[in-house]
Design an enzyme around this catalytic site. Structure first.
Site, PDB file in Angstrom:
ATOM      1  N   ASN A 169      -5.218  -8.960  -9.764  1.00 18.56           N
ATOM      2  CA  ASN A 169      -3.195  -9.325 -10.636  1.00 18.56           C
ATOM      3  C   ASN A 169      -3.145 -10.365 -10.913  1.00 18.56           C
ATOM      4  OD1 ASN A 169      -1.210  -9.175 -11.806  1.00 18.56           O
ATOM      5  ND2 ASN A 169      -0.232  -7.708 -10.464  1.00 18.56           N
ATOM      6  N   HIS A 225      -1.237  -4.814 -18.583  1.00 22.90           N
ATOM      7  CA  HIS A 225      -1.205  -5.935 -17.595  1.00 22.90           C
ATOM      8  C   HIS A 225      -2.272  -5.040 -16.144  1.00 22.90           C
ATOM      9  CE1 HIS A 225      -0.214  -7.854 -14.381  1.00 22.90           C
ATOM     10  NE2 HIS A 225       0.679  -6.775 -13.601  1.00 22.90           N
ATOM     11  N   CYS A 237       5.540 -10.424 -14.272  1.00 21.92           N
ATOM     12  CA  CYS A 237       3.670  -9.805 -14.812  1.00 21.92           C
ATOM     13  C   CYS A 237       4.020  -9.260 -16.389  1.00 21.92           C
ATOM     14  CB  CYS A 237       3.312  -8.297 -14.059  1.00 21.92           C
ATOM     15  SG  CYS A 237       2.880  -9.033 -12.355  1.00 21.92           S
TER      16      CYS A 237
HETATM   17  O1  UT7 Z   1       2.052  -6.281 -11.451  1.00 25.68           O
HETATM   18  C1  UT7 Z   1       3.060  -6.215 -10.966  1.00 25.68           C
HETATM   19  C2  UT7 Z   1       4.054  -4.612 -10.666  1.00 25.68           C
HETATM   20  N1  UT7 Z   1       2.694  -4.217  -9.498  1.00 25.68           N
HETATM   21  C3  UT7 Z   1       2.178  -3.184  -9.626  1.00 25.68           C
HETATM   22  O2  UT7 Z   1       2.221  -2.183 -10.123  1.00 25.68           O
HETATM   23  C4  UT7 Z   1       1.685  -2.266  -8.279  1.00 25.68           C
HETATM   24  C5  UT7 Z   1       2.288  -0.988  -8.189  1.00 25.68           C
HETATM   25  N2  UT7 Z   1       1.875  -0.577  -6.543  1.00 25.68           N
HETATM   26  C6  UT7 Z   1       0.468  -0.264  -6.150  1.00 25.68           C
HETATM   27  O3  UT7 Z   1      -0.575  -0.728  -7.101  1.00 25.68           O
HETATM   28  C7  UT7 Z   1       0.207   0.537  -5.223  1.00 25.68           C
HETATM   29  O4  UT7 Z   1       1.006   1.366  -4.395  1.00 25.68           O
HETATM   30  C8  UT7 Z   1      -0.802   0.038  -4.191  1.00 25.68           C
HETATM   31  C9  UT7 Z   1      -1.653  -0.868  -4.559  1.00 25.68           C
HETATM   32  C10 UT7 Z   1       0.211  -1.544  -3.549  1.00 25.68           C
HETATM   33  C11 UT7 Z   1      -0.675   0.505  -2.911  1.00 25.68           C
HETATM   34  O5  UT7 Z   1      -0.733   2.099  -3.389  1.00 25.68           O
HETATM   35  P1  UT7 Z   1      -0.547   3.151  -2.948  1.00 25.68           P
HETATM   36  O6  UT7 Z   1      -1.421   4.298  -2.863  1.00 25.68           O
HETATM   37  O7  UT7 Z   1       1.222   3.269  -2.953  1.00 25.68           O
HETATM   38  O8  UT7 Z   1      -0.977   3.301  -1.078  1.00 25.68           O
HETATM   39  P2  UT7 Z   1       0.593   3.198   0.012  1.00 25.68           P
HETATM   40  O9  UT7 Z   1       1.423   1.825   0.397  1.00 25.68           O
HETATM   41  O10 UT7 Z   1       0.990   4.184  -0.708  1.00 25.68           O
HETATM   42  O11 UT7 Z   1      -0.111   2.485   1.308  1.00 25.68           O
HETATM   43  C12 UT7 Z   1      -1.274   4.094   1.481  1.00 25.68           C
HETATM   44  C13 UT7 Z   1      -1.496   3.719   3.093  1.00 25.68           C
HETATM   45  C14 UT7 Z   1      -0.383   3.393   4.057  1.00 25.68           C
HETATM   46  O12 UT7 Z   1      -0.907   3.547   5.624  1.00 25.68           O
HETATM   47  P3  UT7 Z   1      -0.241   5.419   5.845  1.00 25.68           P
HETATM   48  O13 UT7 Z   1       0.883   4.563   6.142  1.00 25.68           O
HETATM   49  O14 UT7 Z   1      -0.518   6.038   4.674  1.00 25.68           O
HETATM   50  O15 UT7 Z   1      -1.371   5.261   7.325  1.00 25.68           O
HETATM   51  C15 UT7 Z   1      -0.884   2.141   3.676  1.00 25.68           C
HETATM   52  O16 UT7 Z   1      -0.324   1.226   5.069  1.00 25.68           O
HETATM   53  O17 UT7 Z   1      -2.318   3.058   2.402  1.00 25.68           O
HETATM   54  C16 UT7 Z   1      -1.918   1.596   3.802  1.00 25.68           C
HETATM   55  N3  UT7 Z   1      -3.057   0.126   3.218  1.00 25.68           N
HETATM   56  C17 UT7 Z   1      -3.927  -0.316   3.261  1.00 25.68           C
HETATM   57  N4  UT7 Z   1      -4.897   0.627   4.510  1.00 25.68           N
HETATM   58  C18 UT7 Z   1      -6.199  -0.096   3.717  1.00 25.68           C
HETATM   59  C19 UT7 Z   1      -1.901  -0.367   2.652  1.00 25.68           C
HETATM   60  N5  UT7 Z   1      -2.260  -1.728   2.302  1.00 25.68           N
HETATM   61  C20 UT7 Z   1      -3.808  -1.067   2.360  1.00 25.68           C
HETATM   62  C21 UT7 Z   1      -5.265  -2.536   2.059  1.00 25.68           C
HETATM   63  N6  UT7 Z   1      -5.942  -1.637   3.614  1.00 25.68           N
HETATM   64  N7  UT7 Z   1      -5.426  -3.276   1.414  1.00 25.68           N
END
Ligand code: UT7
Length: 328
Positions: free
Chosen positions: A282, A252, A113
Site C-alpha cells: 500500500n 487503491h 490513500c
Molecule cells: O489504505 C488505507 C486503508 N487500509 C486498508 O484498507 C487496510 C484494511 N485492513 C486490512 O487490510 C486487514 O484488516 C489487515 C490485513 C490489516 C489484517 O487482516 P485481518 O484479516 O483483518 O486480520 P486481523 O487484524 O483480524 O488479525 C487476525 C490475526 C490476529 O491474531 P489472533 O488475535 O487471531 O490470534 C493478529 O494478531 O492475525 C494476527 N496478525 C498477524 N499475524 C501474522 C496481525 N498481523 C499479523 C502479521 N503476521 N503481520
C-alpha cells in the site's frame, strides 16, 4: 465549457525491495500470513530518498510523456501524508523547484490513500473554471518513515513510491466525473497521533511511539469494502455506464481481499482489473497512479480507455473517478 483530460502518467518505485521473507526476520510474521491476508509479496523502501525525490522522478516522467514544455505547467499539487517537512515548505514546492518550474501555483493536500482522487477533482475543477490549463498532480509517499517496524499489524502492509499525471485542458478524452467524500468521526481508526499540534514532538511522544501510523485494520477493512462498493455503484449509475463498459478498473491497492470483494460485487473480470499490491504494497496516495502507470507500460491502458478509479483511506476519506485516458 473547457474540459479536463488526464494526458499522461508516470511513476517511480525506489529500487530497494523488502520481501515478506525479509519481514519474517524483523517481526513475528510469515510470508504465508501476509500473502493470504493481503496479497502482498514485497514492497519498495526509499533508503536515501525523500518523498519529494520520489515525487520528482514520477512527475518528470509524466511531464516528458505529456509532450508539454516545463513552462506550460501552471500548477503543481502533491497529495501526501509523508511530506518532507512539517507544515512548510510544501512537498509540491520542493518538487516544483527540483523540476525547475518557475512561477507556478504549488501546494499539498492531505487525503491519505484517497489523495489521487481528490487531486483529480481539484485539477478538473481548476481547468474547467479556466483558472489553469496544465496541472501536474502527484501522489508521493515515504510511508516507511512513519512505520513502526515493531508493529506487525501494520508494518507489513505499506511501501514507498510515487505516481504523477498531467491534467490539461483538451477537447477529447475528458475526466467524466469525480466523487470525493469523508467521515471525520472515524479518524481515530487510522491515525498518526504525533508529532503535530495535539501530541507535539517530545520525549513522551517518541517513547509512546505516537509518531507512527496506527490502524484498526479489521474495522477499516469492513468499512472500506462497503463504502467502496457503494461509491463505485453510485458513480456508474449516475453516469449511466454499465460495469462491462469499463476497460480498466484501477482501485487503491491496500489489500487484494478488498479489491477482490469490490470486483466480485461489481462483476468485473480479471482483464478489467489492475492489481499491483503484490509488488508495491500500500503506497497510499501513490498507489492509484503507480497502478495506472503499470497498466500504461504493459499496454493495457491506451488512448481512449475508459477507466474507473476508487480509493478509501484515513480521515476517513473515499472517492471514485471515471475518465477516458488521454495519453498517447
Ligand atoms: O489504505 C488505507 C486503508 N487500509 C486498508 O484498507 C487496510 C484494511 N485492513 C486490512 O487490510 C486487514 O484488516 C489487515 C490485513 C490489516 C489484517 O487482516 P485481518 O484479516 O483483518 O486480520 P486481523 O487484524 O483480524 O488479525 C487476525 C490475526 C490476529 O491474531 P489472533 O488475535 O487471531 O490470534 C493478529 O494478531 O492475525 C494476527 N496478525 C498477524 N499475524 C501474522 C496481525 N498481523 C499479523 C502479521 N503476521 N503481520
Amino acid at each position: 465549457m473547457t474540459k479536463a483530460s488526464l494526458i499522461s502518467i508516470g511513476a517511480y518505485a525506489p529500487k530497494d525491495i523488502l520481501t515478506n521473507y525479509d519481514l519474517e526476520k524483523i517481526v513475528d510474521t510469515s510470508d504465508e500470513w501476509i500473502t493470504k491476508r493481503t496479497g502482498i509479496k514485497e514492497r519498495r523502501i526509499a533508503k536515501d530518498e525523500f518523498t519529494s525525490d520520489l515525487g520528482y522522478r514520477a512527475a518528470l516522467q509524466a511531464l516528458e510523456r505529456s509532450g508539454l514544455d516545463k513552462s506550460d505547467i501552471d500548477a503543481v499539487i502533491c497529495a501526501t501524508i509523508t511530506p518532507d517537512y512539517f507544515c512548510m515548505p510544501s512537498t509540491a514546492c520542493v518538487i516544483a523547484n527540483k523540476l525547475g518550474l518557475k512561477d507556478v501555483t504549488a501546494f499539498d493536500i492531505s487525503a491519505a490513500c484517497t489523495g489521487f482522487i481528490y487531486l483529480l477533482e481539484l485539477a478538473k475543477s481548476m481547468i474547467e473554471s479556466g483558472a489553469k490549463r496544465n496541472i501536474l498532480i502527484i501522489g508521493a509517499e515515504k510511508t516507511s518513515a512513519i512505520m513502526d517496524w515493531s508493529d506487525r499489524s501494520i508494518c507489513v502492509l505499506f511501501g514507498d513510491g510515487a505516481g504523477a499525471a498531467v491534467v490539461s485542458a483538451r477537447d477529447n478524452n475528458p475526466i467524466l466525473d469525480v466523487h470525493t467524500s469523508s467521515d471525520g468521526s472515524k479518524g481515530e481508526l487510522l491515525i498518526t497521533p504525533g508529532c503535530a499540534i495535539v501530541n507535539p514532538a517530545n520525549k513522551d511522544t517518541i517513547e509512546n511511539r505516537l509518531n507512527f501510523m496506527k490502524m484498526s485494520g479489521n474495522d477499516v477493512f469492513k468499512i472500506a469494502v462497503n463504502t467502496l462498493t457503494k461509491d463505485v455503484v453510485n458513480i456508474l449509475e449516475k453516469n449511466q455506464i454499465p460495469s462491462d463498459n469499463i476497460d480498466l478498473f484501477i482501485p487503491h491497492q491496500a489489500n487484494l481481499r478488498i479489491i477482490e470483494a469490490v470486483k466480485q460485487r461489481l462483476n468485473f473480470s480479471d482483464s478489467q482489473c489492475v492489481v499491483t499490491v503484490q509488488k508495491y504494497g500500500n503506497t497510499s496516495s501513490a498507489s492509484i497512479p503507480m497502478a495506472m502507470n503499470d497498466a500504461y507500460e504493459s499496454s493495457r491502458l491506451k488512448n481512449g480507455s475508459l477507466v474507473l478509479l476508487d480509493a478509501f483511506g484515513g480521515g476517513f476519506t473515499w472517492g471514485s473517478a471515471l475518465l477516458y485516458f488521454g495519453g498517447k
